[in-house]
Enzyme design. Structure first.
Site, PDB file in Angstrom:
ATOM      1  N   CYS A  87       0.701  -1.251   0.010  1.00  0.00           N
ATOM      2  CA  CYS A  87      -0.121  -0.161  -0.147  1.00  0.00           C
ATOM      3  C   CYS A  87       0.859   1.470  -0.433  1.00  0.00           C
ATOM      4  CB  CYS A  87      -0.680   0.264   1.134  1.00  0.00           C
ATOM      5  SG  CYS A  87      -0.200  -0.192   3.028  1.00  0.00           S
TER       6      CYS A  87
HETATM    7  C1  LIG Z   1       1.113  -4.629   3.496  1.00  0.00           C
HETATM    8  S1  LIG Z   1       1.975  -5.921   3.825  1.00  0.00           S
HETATM    9  C2  LIG Z   1       0.901  -7.790   4.110  1.00  0.00           C
HETATM   10  C3  LIG Z   1       1.118  -7.999   5.171  1.00  0.00           C
HETATM   11  C4  LIG Z   1       0.208  -8.983   5.663  1.00  0.00           C
HETATM   12  N1  LIG Z   1      -1.375  -9.088   5.060  1.00  0.00           N
HETATM   13  C5  LIG Z   1       0.109  -9.274   7.448  1.00  0.00           C
HETATM   14  O1  LIG Z   1      -1.224  -9.232   8.066  1.00  0.00           O
HETATM   15  O2  LIG Z   1       1.181 -10.053   8.313  1.00  0.00           O
HETATM   16  C6  LIG Z   1       2.370  -6.576   1.935  1.00  0.00           C
HETATM   17  C7  LIG Z   1       2.850  -7.381   1.559  1.00  0.00           C
HETATM   18  O3  LIG Z   1       3.500  -7.826  -0.134  1.00  0.00           O
HETATM   19  C8  LIG Z   1       4.055  -8.289  -0.399  1.00  0.00           C
HETATM   20  N2  LIG Z   1       4.637  -7.159  -1.831  1.00  0.00           N
HETATM   21  C9  LIG Z   1       4.689  -7.079  -2.899  1.00  0.00           C
HETATM   22  N3  LIG Z   1       4.720  -7.099  -4.176  1.00  0.00           N
HETATM   23  C10 LIG Z   1       4.527  -8.077  -4.263  1.00  0.00           C
HETATM   24  C11 LIG Z   1       4.320  -8.397  -5.182  1.00  0.00           C
HETATM   25  N4  LIG Z   1       4.623  -8.379  -6.187  1.00  0.00           N
HETATM   26  N5  LIG Z   1       4.265 -10.285  -5.332  1.00  0.00           N
HETATM   27  C12 LIG Z   1       4.856 -10.855  -3.727  1.00  0.00           C
HETATM   28  N6  LIG Z   1       3.844  -9.942  -3.071  1.00  0.00           N
HETATM   29  C13 LIG Z   1       4.811  -8.899  -2.695  1.00  0.00           C
HETATM   30  C14 LIG Z   1       5.256  -7.727   0.515  1.00  0.00           C
HETATM   31  O4  LIG Z   1       6.751  -8.517   0.597  1.00  0.00           O
HETATM   32  C15 LIG Z   1       4.698  -7.414   1.762  1.00  0.00           C
HETATM   33  O5  LIG Z   1       5.310  -8.053   2.613  1.00  0.00           O
END
Ligand SMILES: C[S@@+](CC[C@H](N)C(=O)[O-])C[C@H]1O[C@@H](n2cnc3c(N)ncnc32)[C@H](O)[C@@H]1O
Length: 470
Positions: A87
């Site tokens: 985000c």
């Molecule tokens: C806001 S965090 C989510 C946290 C999770 N919902 C929790 O409660 O712990 C967003 C996650 O998206 C992952 N992310 C970002 N780009 C990504 C991609 N292209 N493919 C997979 N994961 C991705 C990041 O590594 C990060 O851990």
């Protein structure tokens, strides 16, 4: 037959989580009773942390590679797809320009609309609701037949001592928009959770006797004698009983500091929730802040308790025994700041499961009975119609239907409907039809503000707005 007419779910509900991070959301969903069968994230450190604490079903994958991911997820046939797409592009601290991360919101919608689980749950910062990416994702989800409940939730009303506002969108195939709003509002606590409530309960059976000097402590076990009655010896603590010294220091100090966003107040009393946890929540006040502190700070920022990483993690809903492993502090704090607090995910998970199992139904929004009376029914009959709506919806397992024809068909085929007397069956059909007229009338006529607004019972949206303002 439509997938959403098959009947109520039973047993475990299978979840797949995208962008799972360290596992805050997964942990809450598991606590609520979901079986998380697969989770994906691209960050190796988060994947390893998830594996260590939640389970081996996590896969390191870049969710830009939708072709392979979608086919894997389809094979798993989940009942729900969950996730908090990254985000930074929307958040206040971010660049305010939509880019690569915003497109992950669209990737989430592509997975949902292709796999077509009965449910989905998406979390994001509140600013995402006004983004171009969400407008596109929303349109895709609507075209695919999902009813949406979009709620801005303050985590302090859902089990953590933290004012953290986030957007949660819950979708279910075939439902009317807003179908879960009243149930989500009903799950909120009456008051925000304070740091004192949270950390006080981490020191079980604690009795507070304010210390009269620095050499004395203020917290005692309920099994100890009062420090003010010296002739009675202090009994040993029960076996296994453990104080968290840092929690006691925090409770005794009574204030915390966290770097304010956009010129807000830096110092909070422990009788409030703390501000949103970020990667910098452990930092001490900067000379710049100390030079121009917020005018409502109750004490000087340097006099506040120092939060430990462990406390920050617990405020964010991670359990005390969570194993972060031997990794850099900045990575731990990034995973903590990213997470959906597990108690929040648990609350929403429970709301979903209760509806999935037909144990809850939506409240009728607005003044249905008054509308019926204005239309010529007497009040007793109007209450009867309302009761019949409730009865029909119970037979429908609490479901609402975007399509009135589907609703009628589902009612006709609902278990137990056939066995009802003929008159009752027509009353139930009629009640749903009248409710549909009422809802259509609300869409036609935007409500004019009335002078007696203060006396009307709060609707879920306005109740939430008040809580946000509190
Ligand atoms: C806001 S965090 C989510 C946290 C999770 N919902 C929790 O409660 O712990 C967003 C996650 O998206 C992952 N992310 C970002 N780009 C990504 C991609 N292209 N493919 C997979 N994961 C991705 C990041 O590594 C990060 O851990």
């Amino acid at each position: 037959m439509y997938k959403y007419m098959i009947g109520h779910g039973r047993g475990f509900v299978r979840a797949v989580e995208l962008f799972c991070g360290a596992g805050g959301m997964s942990r809450g969903l598991v606590d609520a009773g979901f079986e998380v069968v697969r989770a994906y994230d691209a960050w190796p450190i988060a994947v390893e942390t998830y594996r260590r604490n939640i389970g081996p079903h996590v896969v390191e994958a870049d969710l830009n590679n939708l072709l392979s991911i979608v086919s894997q997820i389809s094979t798993l046939a989940p009942d729900i797809v969950c996730g908090g797409p990254p985000c930074q592009d929307y958040s206040l601290a971010g660049r305010r320009q939509e880019g690569q991360n915003a497109s992950m919101t669209i990737a989430f919608a592509i997975v949902v609309t292709t796999v077509r689980p009965q449910w989905f749950l998406m979390e994001n910062v509140v600013q995402a609701q006004k983004s171009q990416a969400w407008a596109e994702a929303r349109a895709m989800l609507k075209r695919a037949g999902y009813g949406l409940s979009e709620s801005k939730i303050n985590a302090a009303y859902y089990g953590v001592p933290q004012s953290r506002r986030r957007l949660f969108v819950i979708g279910r195939l075939g439902e009317k928009d807003g179908f879960l709003q009243s149930a989500i509002a009903a799950k909120a606590s009456a008051a925000p959770m304070s740091l004192r409530q949270f950390f006080g309960s981490a020191v079980p059976n604690t009795v507070f006797f304010p210390a009269t000097s620095d050499a004395r402590r203020s917290f005692y076990s309920a099994d100890e004698s009062a420090p003010t009655i010296p002739e009675r010896p202090i009994r040993p603590l029960p076996e296994g009983h453990r104080y968290h010294p840092a929690d006691v220091a925090l409770l005794e100090n009574g204030y915390v500091y966290s770097r304010p966003v956009r010129g807000g107040r830096g110092v909070r009393s422990i009788d409030e929730p703390i501000a949103t946890i970020t990667r910098t929540s452990w930092e001490r006040p900067t000379p710049r802040y100390l030079g121009a502190p917020h005018h409502l700070d109750p004490v000087v920022a340097t006099d506040t308790a120092v939060l430990t990483v462990d406390q920050i993690a617990r405020i964010q809903g991670f359990p005390a025994d969570w194993a972060w492993g031997d990794i850099a502090k900045r990575d731990i704090l990034q995973m903590i700041a990213n997470a959906v607090p597990a108690p929040v995910a648990r609350s929403l998970g429970e709301v979903i499961l209760e509806r999935h199992r037909g144990q809850s139904g939506p409240a009728i929004e607005g003044h249905f009975v008054d509308w019926l009376v204005r239309g010529g029914r007497n009040r007793a009959t109007a209450h009867n119609v309302k009761a019949n709506v409730g009865r029909a919806r119970r037979l429908l397992g609490g479901r609402t239907f975007a399509d009135a024809g589907h609703e009628l068909l589902a009612l006709e085929t609902a278990s137990g409907f056939d066995a009802l007397p003929k008159n009752t069956r027509s009353d139930l059909r009629r009640a749903l039809a009248v409710l549909a007229e009422f809802e259509a009338s609300k869409l036609r006529k935007p409500r004019r503000p009335r002078r007696s607004a203060a006396l009307r019972p709060l609707e879920p949206e306005s109740a939430e707005a008040l809580k946000q303002a509190a």
